[in-house]
Design an enzyme around this catalytic site. Structure first.
Site, mmCIF file in Angstrom:
data_model
loop_
_atom_site.group_PDB
_atom_site.id
_atom_site.type_symbol
_atom_site.label_atom_id
_atom_site.label_comp_id
_atom_site.label_asym_id
_atom_site.label_seq_id
_atom_site.Cartn_x
_atom_site.Cartn_y
_atom_site.Cartn_z
ATOM 1 C CB CYS A 86 -55.516 -97.395 -28.211
ATOM 2 S SG CYS A 86 -57.302 -97.069 -28.366
ATOM 3 C CG HIS A 181 -55.788 -99.547 -23.663
ATOM 4 N ND1 HIS A 181 -55.062 -98.377 -23.760
ATOM 5 C CD2 HIS A 181 -56.944 -99.337 -24.345
ATOM 6 C CE1 HIS A 181 -55.763 -97.485 -24.457
ATOM 7 N NE2 HIS A 181 -56.901 -98.046 -24.823
ATOM 8 C CD GLU A 183 -52.259 -98.978 -21.597
ATOM 9 O OE1 GLU A 183 -52.963 -98.025 -21.960
ATOM 10 O OE2 GLU A 183 -51.909 -99.901 -22.377
ATOM 11 N N GLY A 237 -45.404 -87.009 5.713
ATOM 12 C CA GLY A 237 -45.962 -87.744 4.582
ATOM 13 C C GLY A 237 -44.887 -88.559 3.887
ATOM 14 C CG ASP A 239 -44.335 -87.670 -2.024
ATOM 15 O OD1 ASP A 239 -44.186 -88.891 -2.227
ATOM 16 O OD2 ASP A 239 -45.253 -87.012 -2.529
#
Length: 525
Positions: A86, A181, A183, A237, A239
């Site tokens: 782009c 795009h 992705e 959690g 993480d």
């Protein structure tokens, strides 16, 4: 010699597109390490990074406006393959001697491009072939400007009726530009196109795999920490759980975790965290039961932002108090992930629009003279989940729906009280349990119950009941930036509502939130 999983690397330069992190995630999914840096990364830093290929991402600017961003000269001096997406294609064209102009017909959304030239990038990649043998791709466009004249030695790669140069290529140098795009999932062959560029054209091997990442992270932690002791705030959690599992495998009893039970967790969550880490895995975990302290501090406060700050400050106070009882701690572990690093870098450079503040450790590193260990700082969230599975954490823990840091404190509207929290966690448990039974839990991205401090009349048996109202919330989303409300089956909603009202004293009415984001946010506070 240990495998260097960072050896084959791609550099992505960010010009401000909302999709830039998505490009990086797609490259990582291919199994190749990449980093995302601002477009004005200096030439020396680019040379030191030593990429096998460079991707110039999109952006909202127009290349023919004054002071619009440009790619650094080192990008073109390194003699490595280049992919412009782009805006990245437009600035590449302009900087190499081509022309870019505003378009009368802007393209936003789905489009079909005809594959015109025979290039290494798109050879054998198509969605359909028309009667004349023209290959076509279904893609996602988002541009107002277009390349009207290519630089020397470039050929047309793809075109649309309103954008004759929707792609360009110079196979000899490995330079490619696409106006669409690749992705985003809307571009059906986008994954194959990026894989072709990264693996075949840039020559990168798939070294970035969960098992290799775990081995590399363990080696890095052992080298950084040595025989020192490490402290981690364990929340339950994703993480912090993955950090705990990773550090425990790397350094064993040198790790001590502090789990702060604030009384605002989901039903049985504290016991589940202790069972998983302390009993099953043998991790040293200190449980700080601080429900009363949190609720006392929250008493009388109804403002959502002030509630968040009170919960954050109280967490730090409790964590500090527990940490001060421990001897010989040299490192503090954190569950920092790559998007946090990107945002921090953006904040320092002044390019970030949104700055996330992390209050989970407060001033602890400075006060206790602790060094930080952040074993997940190179990873995106989806990679963290894969690492969790690789480390043996249960699927249901790793792929659990997001839960806000302040917990039920922001799912109770207005003042937080123990009575409200106890009612809410039971209602939430019923909702999640029924979603799992009906195989809807993993079809939704986030689901929870909200407690509303208003009463509504109900009928139970022959009597009337005046009791609280709760709202069910379930959404589907890819990135949590936008979300649509989940169209749950009526019979499922009926089952959930019936169970909540019949099994929980104090609730007389259940509603379902049918607001999408935007305009509504996912959480109510």
């Amino acid at each position: 010699m240990a495998l260097d999983i960072h050896a084959h690397r791609i550099l992505i330069l960010d010009f401000g597109s909302q999709y830039t992190q998505l490009i990086a995630r797609r490259v990582r999914e291919i199994g190749v390490y990449c980093e995302l840096h601002p477009f004005d990364m200096d030439d020396e830093a680019i040379r030191e990074f030593n990429p096998r290929g460079i991707i110039l991402a999109g952006g909202p600017e127009s290349v023919h406006e004054a002071n619009s961003p440009r790619a650094p000269q080192a990008v073109f001096d390194l003699n490595v393959p280049l992919l412009g997406i782009c805006y990245g294609m437009q600035t590449m064209a302009e900087q190499l001697g081509g022309k870019v102009e505003g378009s009368d017909l802007r393209e936003f959304g789905y489009a079909r491009v005809d594959v015109v030239g025979k290039s290494r990038l798109l050879d054998g990649i198509e969605d359909h072939v028309d009667g004349d043998g023209v290959l076509g791709l279904d893609v996602w466009m988002s541009h107002g400007d277009k390349v009207t004249q290519m630089p020397g030695n470039f050929n047309i790669l793809a075109s649309t009726p309103s954008c004759p140069i929707a792609g360009m290529f110079d196979d000899a140098r490995g330079y490619y530009g696409v106006q669409f795009h690749p992705e985003v999932t809307h571009t059906k062959q986008g994954g194959r196109i990026l894989s072709r560029f990264v693996q075949d054209i840039c020559g990168c091997e798939a070294l970035w795999t969960p098992s290799n990442i775990v081995e590399d992270a363990i080696a890095q932690v052992r080298q950084q920490v040595g025989s020192a002791n490490v402290l981690l705030g364990l929340s339950g959690g994703v993480d912090s759980s993955v950090v705990a599992a990773l550090l425990h495998r790397a350094i064993g009893d040198q790790l001590t975790c502090v789990f702060v039970d604030n009384g605002l967790l989901r039903l049985h969550e504290g016991d589940q965290v202790m069972a998983m880490f302390k009993e099953n895995m043998g991790v040293k975990v200190i449980r700080a039961d601080a429900e009363k302290q949190f609720l006392d501090n929250l008493e009388g406060e109804a403002d959502p932002e002030k509630k968040r700050k009170i919960i954050g400050r109280t967490f730090i106070d409790v964590f500090d108090a527990e940490a001060s009882k421990l001897d010989n701690i040299q490192f503090l572990a954190q569950g920092t992930i790559y998007p946090d690093v990107i945002e921090s870098a953006g904040a320092k450079s002044g390019k970030a629009h949104v700055i996330k503040s992390h209050h989970n450790v407060g001033g602890l590193p400075e006060e206790m003279n602790l060094k930080l260990v952040e074993p997940l700082r190179e990873l995106f969230k989806d990679e963290v989940r894969k690492i969790g599975l690789e480390l043996g954490l249960p699927y249901d823990m790793v792929y659990r729906h997001p839960f806000p840091g302040p917990g039920l404190g922001v799912r109770i509207l207005g003042e937080v009280k123990k009575e409200y929290a106890d009612i809410l966690r039971r209602a939430d448990h019923i909702f999640i349990e029924e979603l799992r039974k009906a195989d809807w839990y993993h079809k939704t991205s986030q689901a929870f119950v909200v407690f509303q401090p208003v009463k509504s009349v109900g009928v139970v048996g022959d009597g009337r009941r005046y009791a609280w109202v709760v709202a069910l919330r379930a959404v589907e989303t890819v990135d949590f930036m936008t979300a649509r409300w989940a169209h749950l089956p009526y019979d499922l909603l009926e089952t959930v509502s019936g169970r909540i009202i019949n099994e929980i004293d104090g609730i007389s009415r259940v509603t379902y939130d049918v607001s999408s984001k935007p305009p509504a946010t996912i959480e109510w506070e």
